[in-house]
Design a protein around this motif. Structure first.
Motif, mmCIF file in Angstrom:
data_model
loop_
_atom_site.group_PDB
_atom_site.id
_atom_site.type_symbol
_atom_site.label_atom_id
_atom_site.label_comp_id
_atom_site.label_asym_id
_atom_site.label_seq_id
_atom_site.Cartn_x
_atom_site.Cartn_y
_atom_site.Cartn_z
ATOM 1 N N TRP A 39 14.268 70.131 10.855
ATOM 2 C CA TRP A 39 14.148 69.894 9.413
ATOM 3 C C TRP A 39 15.429 70.232 8.670
ATOM 4 C CZ3 TRP A 39 11.068 66.909 6.820
ATOM 5 C CH2 TRP A 39 9.855 66.549 7.404
ATOM 6 N N MET A 40 16.230 71.148 9.231
ATOM 7 C CA MET A 40 17.503 71.454 8.568
ATOM 8 C C MET A 40 18.354 70.202 8.491
ATOM 9 S SD MET A 40 18.362 75.114 10.358
ATOM 10 C CE MET A 40 19.809 75.472 9.362
ATOM 11 N N GLY A 41 18.326 69.427 9.580
ATOM 12 C CA GLY A 41 19.121 68.202 9.605
ATOM 13 C C GLY A 41 18.577 67.135 8.668
ATOM 14 N N LEU A 42 17.266 67.200 8.385
ATOM 15 C CA LEU A 42 16.667 66.194 7.509
ATOM 16 C C LEU A 42 16.843 66.541 6.039
ATOM 17 C CD1 LEU A 42 13.268 65.293 9.221
ATOM 18 C CD2 LEU A 42 15.338 63.947 9.139
#
Lengths: 299, 370, 268
Positions: free
Chosen positions: A136-139
């Motif tokens: 989710w960090m990447g999203l």
């Protein structure tokens, strides 16, 4: 060999079978709680280990309630506990809102699809929790996938700051604990006799009425189990608020962790843990009761 | 009670109804009319389409083609909660989280009937099914027979035009089933509501119904009173499905008016049967005779009109009121014969390996062509 | 009643997209050539190569695997004993406490379990001088404690679903109780034991919080290493590592599912 000796021999192995896991759990599960309780009543000192012993050199007890009175007087902790309860509750309700229709859809799918859908619910369990939060960090990043897509679609012209907000924490909590909600709900919905819903409609209930009169009350054990299975771990969550929440997102699990590792105040961290445990005792006992009842119902 | 409404005007009309699940025809072009106040049974083995037909009457399935009318109103696409029809489920489908009283009141509450009236009607209905004392119980505190009566009361309290019953007695044990059969019949007689029963149990259908429809592979095979279906089956399937029957395959030798002589090799002789529409000589037919229609004797019977065959007693069973014999004919095939034990005697009338003659009157046999 | 309404179908679609899109995006970006994790710089597998050259990653992965193998084996043995005790042995003293201790570790927040175990290890070190240092041993003990609870529950539910008359028949035919356990009970619950072993293995491999508490200096499990890197943001080599783990686990689970489905069909 005489029968009596044989029986005694049989009882011996039964005793050993019970004793080994029993003693293990007494030492490594129950005893630590006594120790945590003891240390929560100690004063912090700069030493190794960083707390005063329970008995002083004269053998007198040196318990202090300072840590607890500090927890109660310092507003920060009260606010943190309340906010943790609030966020865990909201995440639980979001999981329920998403999980119930999913569990319902899976339970009513035909058998081969149902097994595949269930597998896809369980699969994330087996993939590292940490990496799933990391995904989710990447999203959610300012330059992450969601912002890139939204900007490419011209929905927005500036990235939205998703990361390091409560929103990101909710996303992480719902994402991580959704399977805990879906599985018990699925179990009760799948067991439910479909004739009951048809009977309600036959007696004049519209589909929505039949849902609230029959499906929902009968799914209650699953709803309760699912909510507790989400709420309890969400309350003590550390990784999600750390990675997705901002520095201000002080949830109690994170406060405990920081109190211990950053401030090295072991007694205060212990007190924080004891209070958290007290908050969770009611839901935990409730959950165990409902699961025991469920197990009996199966037998 | 068999005459009850059998000849009244059409109340339920099923017009050329089919139901397909994918390519599979669960119900295939069924047309049927049921009169007001009838106790009508749909009888067939599992997978014959009887339950699908019932579910289309209840509104849980919509026909692929055809129409269904009740009391002149087309209900083909009407949802179940708007139909003047109620169903008693095979599983009873009693709401486990509601008391008996709440279960029975549920349907009336959905109609928006005033509280007072609900209370009165539920009370009356519970008394009628002898559950007045159990109003406050939860379903899991009831026996199987009591649950069955709750399901019945819950469906009847809405005063439906038609009550559908899906295998109403299947979950009960034998003794209770017999008692409940007669209770159902007397309740139906008292209320005059049209009952449509689905069952796989031919005995149940015979006792309960004013008329029976026999289904197989989604098609309607025969409709008639229990007597018609039993005594005059219109095909091999119905003859075989309802009761016991001996079937002799053979070819027509000659036809004399309504008398048909049939040559049957494995019976070891010629069989005589009567038929309204006799087949041509040489065609393949089946002569079917019920075991109780066959006489058994040790002396050769005299009446030359009758079919007479010789054999030996292969096996016999004593059932108290009657005895069942299995006779091996000279042609090698086995025939079942049942005889009333009218005389009380310590000695058996017949023993194993006795030489016997069996015979039946021409009009006792049924000639089947398909 | 329509079996599946449009509403249910769209929630299902959204739910599964929600569960799997993040994983898909990690996999896609692991093949991104750019060091900036969010800018697409062309297809490349160079991060996989760098991963294999990284001694730190390999060391911690090796440590995690060693721990997970030990934990899974210990937890399966203890958990099977506990599950049998709970479902097959009649009343014994302290049964309520026992079953409470079995189920509690599963619902206990990790921060509490981790903290309490660390304090236990520290106190024991003060009192008896053991454990002298924290690392492989302490992590293994901590993981075994919560993993055996899961195994015990799996075994217990398998045993209670199983017909006890099988064991009674074996005893009727002359098998002594302990013999019967090895001849009848254990072979019958073997699939549950395998499932329990795999679950314990995964739980141990997956754990971050409890390990962080009970580990000492120099002993860094793979999740601990990943966490220390991830704290600083998204990096392409972690994407590559995550992809390897996701693909490895998914193919394992899918194969297991496929095999079990086939054997079910054959027996049906």
């Amino acid at each position: 060999m005489s029968t009596a000796a044989g029986l005694r021999h049989d009882l011996l192995w039964q005793k050993v079978t019970i004793a080994i896991p029993y003693v293990w759990l007494l030492v490594y599960f129950l005893a630590p709680f006594a120790i945590i309780l003891k240390i929560s009543l100690a004063d912090p000192v700069i030493a190794q280990p960083p707390f005063t012993p329970f008995f002083d050199s004269q053998g007198d007890i040196t318990a202090t309630s300072d840590n607890y009175s500090f927890l109660l007087t310092d507003k920060l902790y009260a606010v943190t506990y309340l906010k943790s309860v609030f966020m865990a509750l909201v995440a639980t309700l979001l999981c329920l809102a998403l999980g119930f229709p999913m569990a319902y859809g899976i339970a009513r799918a035909d058998e081969s699809t149902r097994n595949l859908l269930l597998l896809l619910i369980v699969l994330p369990f087996w993939i590292s929790f940490l990496l799933r939060v990391y995904a989710w960090m990447g999203l959610l990043n300012n330059y992450g996938v969601i912002n890139n897509v939204l900007m490419w679609l011209n929905v927005i012209d500036k990235p939205i700051a998703f990361m390091y907000t409560d929103f990101a924490i909710y996303v992480g909590l719902v994402y991580s604990y959704l399977p805990f909600m879906v599985l018990p709900l699925y179990a009760t919905l799948e067991r439910m006799d479909l004739d009951l819903v048809e009977a309600a409609q036959d007696l004049g209930a519209r589909p929505s009425q039949a849902f609230w009169d029959v499906t929902w009350p009968l799914a209650r054990p699953g709803v309760i189990a699912g909510c507790l299975l989400v709420f309890i771990p969400a309350m003590g969550e550390y990784v999600i608020p750390y990675l997705l929440g901002g520095p201000e997102s002080l949830l109690i699990g994170r406060v405990l962790f920081d109190e211990f590792f950053v401030n090295r105040d072991w007694p205060l961290a212990s007190a924080v843990a004891i209070v958290l445990l007290l908050i969770l005792v009611v839901p935990i006992v409730f959950l165990q009761r409902s699961q025991a009842r469920d197990a009996e119902g199966h037998a | 009670m068999a005459g009850n409404g059998a000849s009244s005007t059409p109340f339920i009309e099923i017009r050329d109804v089919s139901k397909y699940f994918g390519d599979f025809a669960a119900v295939d072009s069924v047309s049927l009319t049921i009169g007001k106040g009838e106790l009508f049974s749909i009888l067939g083995g599992s997978g014959c389409g009887k339950t699908t037909l019932l579910r289309m009457l209840a509104g849980f399935e919509v026909p692929t083609k055809g129409r269904i009318l009740i009391d002149g109103v087309d209900i083909t696409e009407m949802p179940p909660y708007e139909r003047p029809v109620n169903m008693m489920f095979q599983s009873y489908a009693i709401f486990p989280h509601m008391t008996v009283e709440k279960n029975v009141a549920y349907g009336l509450e959905k109609e928006g009937i005033p509280r007072e009236e609900i209370k009165r009607r539920v009370g009356e209905m519970l008394n009628m099914v002898q559950l007045g004392a159990f109003a406050a119980r939860k379903p899991h505190q009831l026996s199987g027979g009591q649950r069955q009566r709750v399901a019945l009361a819950r469906a009847l309290v809405k005063r439906p035009k038609v009550l559908l019953l899906d295998e109403p007695l299947a979950a009960l044990d034998k003794k209770l089933r017999e008692r409940t059969q007669f209770e159902l019949m007397s309740i139906q007689y008292k209320l005059g509501i049209t009952f449509v029963v689905v069952t796989h149990d031919q005995e149940e259908a015979m006792i309960l119904s004013s008329r029976i429809a026999v289904m197989d592979k989604g098609r309607l095979i025969q409709v008639g009173t229990p007597k018609e279906v039993y005594e005059y089956p219109n095909c091999r399937f119905v003859a075989d499905f309802i009761g016991n029957i001996n079937m002799f395959e053979g070819t027509v030798v000659d036809v004399d008016g309504d008398r048909v002589r049939v040559n049957c090799k494995d019976a070891g002789g010629e069989l005589v049967a009567l038929s309204d529409s006799p087949p041509l000589a040489g065609s393949a037919v089946c002569v079917a005779v019920r075991p109780e229609k066959i006489f058994i004797s040790q002396n050769e019977p005299e009446n030359s009109e009758d079919t007479r065959l010789a054999g030996v007693v292969e096996d016999l069973g004593y059932f108290g009121n009657l005895s069942l014999y299995r006779i091996r004919l000279e042609g090698g095939r086995i025939v079942q014969v049942s005889a009333q034990n009218r005389r009380r005697s310590a000695e058996r009338f017949l023993e194993w390996d006795d030489k016997v003659f069996i015979s039946w009157r021409p009009r006792s046999a049924v000639l089947l062509t398909d | 009643m329509k079996p599946r309404s449009r509403f249910i179908l769209s929630v299902l679609a959204f739910g599964y997209a929600f569960l799997y899109l993040p994983l898909a995006s990690v996999i896609v970006y692991s093949f991104n050539d750019s060091r900036l994790a969010t800018v697409w710089g062309g297809f490349s597998t160079r991060w996989y190569g760098e991963l294999l050259d990284n001694d730190q990653v390999l060391d911690s992965a090796f440590l995690s695997l060693r721990i997970a193998l030990t934990v899974a084996t210990l937890a399966t043995i203890f958990g099977t004993m506990a599950g049998m005790a709970l479902s097959r042995f009649s009343r014994f003293r302290g049964r309520t406490l026992f079953s409470g201790m079995i189920t509690s570790p599963m619902v206990m927040p990790e921060v509490i379990t981790g903290l309490s175990l660390l304090l236990l290890f520290v106190s024991m070190q003060q009192l008896v001088g053991w454990p002298a240092q924290r690392g492989f041993g302490t992590i293994t003990i901590a993981h075994t404690t919560f993993a055996m609870a899961y195994v015990a529950i799996i075994i217990q539910s398998r045993l209670s679903a199983m017909d006890e008359s099988l064991e009674e028949a074996a005893m009727d035919l002359g098998g002594r109780p302990l013999r019967v356990v090895f001849d009848i009970t254990l072979p019958l619950i073997a699939p549950a034991m395998i499932a329990g072993w795999l679950l314990a293995f995964t739980l141990s491999l997956d754990d971050l919080v409890i390990s962080s508490f009970v580990s000492g200096p120099g002993a860094s499990t793979l999740p601990m290493l990943i966490f220390s890197k991830v704290k600083l943001g998204v990096t392409p080599d972690i994407n590559a590592l995550a992809t390897l783990i996701i693909l490895f686990v998914s193919s394992g689970v899918l194969i297991a599912w496929w095999v079990s489905r086939r054997s079910q069909r054959q027996s049906a």
